[in-house]
Design a protein around this motif. Structure first.
Motif, PDB file in Angstrom:
ATOM      1  N   THR A  92     -40.888  36.787  -4.779  1.00  0.00           N
ATOM      2  CA  THR A  92     -42.072  36.148  -5.354  1.00  0.00           C
ATOM      3  C   THR A  92     -41.806  34.675  -5.625  1.00  0.00           C
ATOM      4  O   THR A  92     -42.643  33.806  -5.332  1.00  0.00           O
ATOM      5  CB  THR A  92     -42.484  36.868  -6.656  1.00  0.00           C
ATOM      6  OG1 THR A  92     -42.725  38.250  -6.382  1.00  0.00           O
ATOM      7  CG2 THR A  92     -43.746  36.244  -7.246  1.00  0.00           C
ATOM      8  N   LEU A  93     -40.635  34.379  -6.187  1.00  0.00           N
ATOM      9  CA  LEU A  93     -40.241  32.983  -6.386  1.00  0.00           C
ATOM     10  C   LEU A  93     -40.205  32.234  -5.056  1.00  0.00           C
ATOM     11  O   LEU A  93     -40.629  31.073  -4.967  1.00  0.00           O
ATOM     12  CB  LEU A  93     -38.866  32.923  -7.062  1.00  0.00           C
ATOM     13  CG  LEU A  93     -38.185  31.551  -7.138  1.00  0.00           C
ATOM     14  CD1 LEU A  93     -39.006  30.592  -7.989  1.00  0.00           C
ATOM     15  CD2 LEU A  93     -36.776  31.688  -7.703  1.00  0.00           C
ATOM     16  N   ALA A  98     -42.418  28.057  -1.628  1.00  0.00           N
ATOM     17  CA  ALA A  98     -42.448  27.814  -0.182  1.00  0.00           C
ATOM     18  C   ALA A  98     -41.048  27.865   0.425  1.00  0.00           C
ATOM     19  O   ALA A  98     -40.638  26.993   1.176  1.00  0.00           O
ATOM     20  CB  ALA A  98     -43.129  26.482   0.129  1.00  0.00           C
ATOM     21  N   GLY A  99     -40.318  28.921   0.071  1.00  0.00           N
ATOM     22  CA  GLY A  99     -39.035  29.173   0.712  1.00  0.00           C
ATOM     23  C   GLY A  99     -37.838  28.504   0.086  1.00  0.00           C
ATOM     24  O   GLY A  99     -36.808  28.318   0.751  1.00  0.00           O
ATOM     25  N   ARG A 100     -37.900  28.194  -1.209  1.00  0.00           N
ATOM     26  CA  ARG A 100     -36.791  27.476  -1.851  1.00  0.00           C
ATOM     27  C   ARG A 100     -35.912  28.360  -2.741  1.00  0.00           C
ATOM     28  O   ARG A 100     -35.032  27.862  -3.442  1.00  0.00           O
ATOM     29  CB  ARG A 100     -37.344  26.313  -2.670  1.00  0.00           C
ATOM     30  CG  ARG A 100     -37.967  25.228  -1.813  1.00  0.00           C
ATOM     31  CD  ARG A 100     -38.377  24.020  -2.641  1.00  0.00           C
ATOM     32  NE  ARG A 100     -39.656  24.202  -3.327  1.00  0.00           N
ATOM     33  CZ  ARG A 100     -39.853  23.911  -4.604  1.00  0.00           C
ATOM     34  NH1 ARG A 100     -38.857  23.466  -5.364  1.00  0.00           N
ATOM     35  NH2 ARG A 100     -41.046  24.084  -5.149  1.00  0.00           N
ATOM     36  N   ASP A 164     -40.531  34.233   2.026  1.00  0.00           N
ATOM     37  CA  ASP A 164     -41.491  33.316   2.639  1.00  0.00           C
ATOM     38  C   ASP A 164     -41.088  32.994   4.071  1.00  0.00           C
ATOM     39  O   ASP A 164     -41.928  32.890   4.949  1.00  0.00           O
ATOM     40  CB  ASP A 164     -41.575  32.031   1.817  1.00  0.00           C
ATOM     41  CG  ASP A 164     -42.608  31.067   2.362  1.00  0.00           C
ATOM     42  OD1 ASP A 164     -43.805  31.374   2.261  1.00  0.00           O
ATOM     43  OD2 ASP A 164     -42.215  30.020   2.901  1.00  0.00           O
ATOM     44  N   GLY A 165     -39.775  32.843   4.292  1.00  0.00           N
ATOM     45  CA  GLY A 165     -39.266  32.583   5.631  1.00  0.00           C
ATOM     46  C   GLY A 165     -38.507  33.785   6.156  1.00  0.00           C
ATOM     47  O   GLY A 165     -38.860  34.932   5.895  1.00  0.00           O
ATOM     48  N   ASP A 166     -37.434  33.513   6.889  1.00  0.00           N
ATOM     49  CA  ASP A 166     -36.665  34.599   7.487  1.00  0.00           C
ATOM     50  C   ASP A 166     -35.886  35.396   6.452  1.00  0.00           C
ATOM     51  O   ASP A 166     -35.715  36.601   6.581  1.00  0.00           O
ATOM     52  CB  ASP A 166     -35.696  34.032   8.539  1.00  0.00           C
ATOM     53  CG  ASP A 166     -36.429  33.443   9.733  1.00  0.00           C
ATOM     54  OD1 ASP A 166     -37.563  33.883   9.993  1.00  0.00           O
ATOM     55  OD2 ASP A 166     -35.877  32.545  10.387  1.00  0.00           O
TER      56      ASP A 166
END
Length: 346
Positions: A92-93, A98-100, A164-166
């Motif tokens: 969720t974070l 945005a993937g951080r 969010d990403g891989d």
């Protein structure tokens, strides 16, 4: 990074409120992001003199106030966590930021969370191994079927949300245990070493064992990141930095150490010795911290250094000034010099 400790100010005798410390933490993350630093971390403790019992919540608040900085736990006490819930929180974070998001998973040198959540300390090592295995499996596949000793089995479990990403990077925090370094190397996971006090070279064996174990397991050692987590402070001058940091750091070592209120006494002479070029503290002028960070890099082949500044309740004004100096005067030079030296070697 910060543990969001609540410490009586040794100068004024005033203790900050938990609300103040939470707000200061978000302000620190925002300042680090604006100064161009790469990562901001919140550590996990479960005691009344720390506010960081829920790092994912604080990091989520920081995500809303920052744009590019990576947000990590430093560390997550994985042995007393539910990896399913931990993944849900950090995924969720990851979406919010945005993937951080990152996780640094550790065994935990402070062990108050184990009885708090109903775990037996005799299972300390086994809990970590099993829960790390589950966390990595959750990260790697969904739905998941899995079985272990310490929790109910999972059968085609849909664990959401996803990253969010891989993926979400998972580092392992290692305090110096040879067994921990070896197991982390075998898994091929990034290693976050901790160096509190002592010689700058005190973790050389840890790094060597990690890399040897990784190589023996067939991992590309050059591709595995290593970080150092250390205490420090950046000031305009060397003496000014030491004078600012010492009273708060000494107070924190006494009040917020493992034995609450009966911690580690630290004299000024010992502190100054630990700030010398051969010792671990990253405290001094920008140039002095640059030089020591580059020495750390040469000794360990580091990819990252995470500095815990402000420990012991340092006033926010001084803490924010140090973050600014670290981001604008120290980090750019360290990055440039590191790239230059790496190019010369290759």
């Amino acid at each position: 990074m910060t543990f969001v400790e609540v410490t009586e100010d040794p100068v004024t005798g005033v203790s900050p409120s938990p609300r103040q410390r939470v707000r200061e933490t978000i302000e620190q993350a925002q300042a680090a992001d604006q100064a161009g630093l790469d990562v901001f971390g919140v550590g996990e403790h479960h005691r009344g003199d720390f506010v960081g019992s829920a790092p994912a919540v604080l990091l989520a608040a920081a995500a809303a106030k920052t744009e590019r900085i990576k947000l990590t736990s430093s560390v997550t006490v994985l042995g007393s966590e539910d990896p399913v819930r931990l993944w849900e929180q950090f995924a969720t974070l990851d979406l919010l930021s945005a993937g951080r998001a990152e996780i640094i998973a550790g065994r935990g040198s402070y062990t108050e969370s184990f009885p708090l959540f109903g775990y037996d300390l005799k299972d300390y090592a086994d809990l970590f191994r099993e829960k790390l295995d589950l966390l990595l499996n959750i990260r790697g596949q969904n739905p998941l079927t899995w079985q272990g000793r310490f929790r109910a089995p999972l059968v085609d479990a849909d664990i959401a949300p996803r990253a969010d990403g891989d993926t979400i990077p998972v580092w392992v925090g290692v305090g110096g245990s040879p067994a921990s370094a070896i197991s982390t190397g075998r898994l091929g996971l990034p290693m976050a070493m901790a160096l509190l006090l002592g010689p700058l070279t005190s973790q050389v064996e840890t790094a060597d064992l990690y890399r040897m174990a990784a190589a023996d397991a067939g991992h590309d050692v050059k591709a595995l990141p290593i970080s150092i987590n250390a205490h420090g402070y950046v000031g305009r001058t060397s003496q000014g930095a030491r004078d600012t940091m010492y009273p708060y750091f000494a107070k924190g070592m006494m009040e917020n150490n493992h034995q609450r209120g009966a911690g580690f006494p630290l004299s000024r002479s010992v502190f100054d010795a630990q700030a010398s070029p051969a010792a671990g503290l990253l405290v001094g002028s920008p140039q002095e911290v640059i030089d020591k960070l580059l020495t750390y890099r040469e000794v360990y082949g580091l990819n990252r250094a995470v500095i815990q500044m402000g420990f012991g309740g340092m006033p926010q004004k001084d803490h924010l000034e140090a973050i600014e100096l670290l981001g604008t005067e120290v980090a750019p030079v360290v990055r440039r010099e590191s790239e230059s030296r790496e190019g010369a070697v290759s």
